[in-house]
Enzyme design. Sequence first.
Site, PDB file in Angstrom:
ATOM      1  N   GLU A 191       0.845  -1.207   0.000  1.00 23.31           N
ATOM      2  CA  GLU A 191       0.000   0.000   0.000  1.00 23.31           C
ATOM      3  C   GLU A 191       0.878   1.254   0.000  1.00 23.31           C
ATOM      4  OE1 GLU A 191      -3.236  -0.260   2.863  1.00 23.31           O
ATOM      5  OE2 GLU A 191      -4.051  -2.004   1.830  1.00 23.31           O
ATOM      6  N   GLU A 313      -4.717  -8.727  -0.533  1.00 26.14           N
ATOM      7  CA  GLU A 313      -5.494  -8.518   0.700  1.00 26.14           C
ATOM      8  C   GLU A 313      -6.962  -8.424   0.323  1.00 26.14           C
ATOM      9  OE1 GLU A 313      -4.277  -5.490   3.536  1.00 26.14           O
ATOM     10  OE2 GLU A 313      -2.160  -5.876   3.086  1.00 26.14           O
TER      11      GLU A 313
HETATM   12  O1  AHR Z   1      -5.018  -6.085   6.913  1.00 24.88           O
HETATM   13  C1  AHR Z   1      -4.968  -4.940   7.682  1.00 24.88           C
HETATM   14  C2  AHR Z   1      -4.353  -3.760   6.955  1.00 24.88           C
HETATM   15  O2  AHR Z   1      -5.152  -3.418   5.873  1.00 24.88           O
HETATM   16  C3  AHR Z   1      -3.004  -4.010   6.334  1.00 24.88           C
HETATM   17  O3  AHR Z   1      -1.971  -3.847   7.242  1.00 24.88           O
HETATM   18  C4  AHR Z   1      -2.937  -2.975   5.259  1.00 24.88           C
HETATM   19  O4  AHR Z   1      -2.142  -3.363   4.177  1.00 24.88           O
HETATM   20  C5  AHR Z   1      -4.392  -2.781   4.875  1.00 24.88           C
HETATM   21  O5  AHR Z   1      -4.748  -1.452   4.812  1.00 24.88           O
END
Ligand code: AHR
Length: 509
Positions: A191, A313
């Site tokens: 991110e 994610e």
């Molecule tokens: O999964 C939790 C958080 O969500 C992670 O650390 C980040 O990459 C995302 O914003």
Amino acid sequence: MQRVIIFFLILFVSLNAQNKIVINADLGKYKIDKNIYGHFSEHLGRCIYDGFYVGDTNKIIPNTRGIRNDIVKALRKMKVPVLRWPGGCFADTYHWKDGIGPRSERPTIVNTWWGGVTEDNSFGTHEFMDLCEQLGAEPYISGNVGSGTVREMAEWVQYTNFDGRSPMSDLRKKNGREKPWNVKYWGIGNETWGCGGHMRPEYYADIYRAFATYLPGNSNVKLFRIASGAAGDDYNWTEVLLKNIPLNLIEGIGVHHYAVIDWNAKGSATDFTEEQYFKTMQQALRMEKIVKGHINIMDKYDPQNRVALAVDEWGGWYDVEPGTNPGFLYQQNTMRDALLAGATLNIFNNYCRRVKMANLAQTVNVLQAVVLTKEEKIILTPTYHVMEMYNVHHDATMLPVDVTSEKYTVDGKSLDAISCSASKDENGKIHISLVNIDINKKHNIVIDLRGTEVSKCTGRILTSEKVQDHNTFENPEKIKPAAFNGFKLNGNKLRIELPATSVVVLELE
Ligand code: AHR
């Protein structure tokens, strides 16, 4: 007269409203990469410490070198093909050299992203590799770009992957590991548009090029470098990256999308209304549009389909359980999450031409976890059971499905009630996964199987009376898969009665 016309119109529509699925068993072309069924484990809350890892001096919870045996056993059954670590946002604050060598000499680190807790670095590179070996999973290391350097990441690659003499491989051997682990998957930042450095895509593309240049020389194996991808539907991010990164420097590009109703009012994980449930599913099913949007851009810059899309994610995100640390993201897991997982995995299967990896956030005790722990007890969540039921798709050939679905309507808004994906495994068995997100109504489906002959069908179902139902430490098996018999096979026509709130996997031979 008008009334009569309306009556016949309604009758006509309802007679024709039908769930129909056509599966072309002879048109399979793309493999469903098993890494679509990957997981993600961050140094966050009780995922690693007091989750996977209880320490090797723990005499109460059975463990192997500090890693819980019960979790490993459950995850081996579910099958974890790839595990992403150490973050998430934590990754861009993590300096790997703090987590190697004698544990008593490792410095501490303050986890500034998640709860401000002080960690003792007792779970580092060797412990993560041990976890992956115990699970039979490929490691996917997310390297530090935000607060790290090219040298630091290149040395990490040399430490894990270099066979022969070099400063880092010598250090690895000194720390007790002779042979390299040969880590293939490397994330270059996380991110980077946000917690990974608040970069602009143009700037990150250049940073990426520098990191990607210096990693491979330190490795025995060909690396799979994954660029930090877009937030949801930020297609410009993907476009700028692919316009500026030569294809010989990139093997994968990420994208993150969480099913969140409202970042300021996420709602309870267990105590939610049908309206909230519907909104979660709306967000979850946006995944198809998001994936399609990024694929369109990738097809433009990479027509040979070389670069993978890694949804590294994804999952549902709700308020933390009452009384728990807000920075620990500990949430329960209900049938809502099972439906969310089943429908999302169907999307990934159907877009497997380009989606070659996905990582559910996060394996143990955090967000949409598959395992929850409480001291020496563990429970397997409804999401665990979906992942386990769907593992028949791992590395199988995706069969194209054409779905016509009736609608599930709440407050005048509608979603398709049925979602489906199908595959053929190396033994010729066909697996069909079906999800009915309608919590009020069973759906009758006719499946037309083309290009094959089948004579036998078996099935498994995950369902429960209420979408809010979940497993607890007191009642850990309220929700678990059962045999499913709600189908009739007649030649190549399969008629199914899919109960409300259910996930079904069928096996045909
Ligand atoms: O999964 C939790 C958080 O969500 C992670 O650390 C980040 O990459 C995302 O914003």
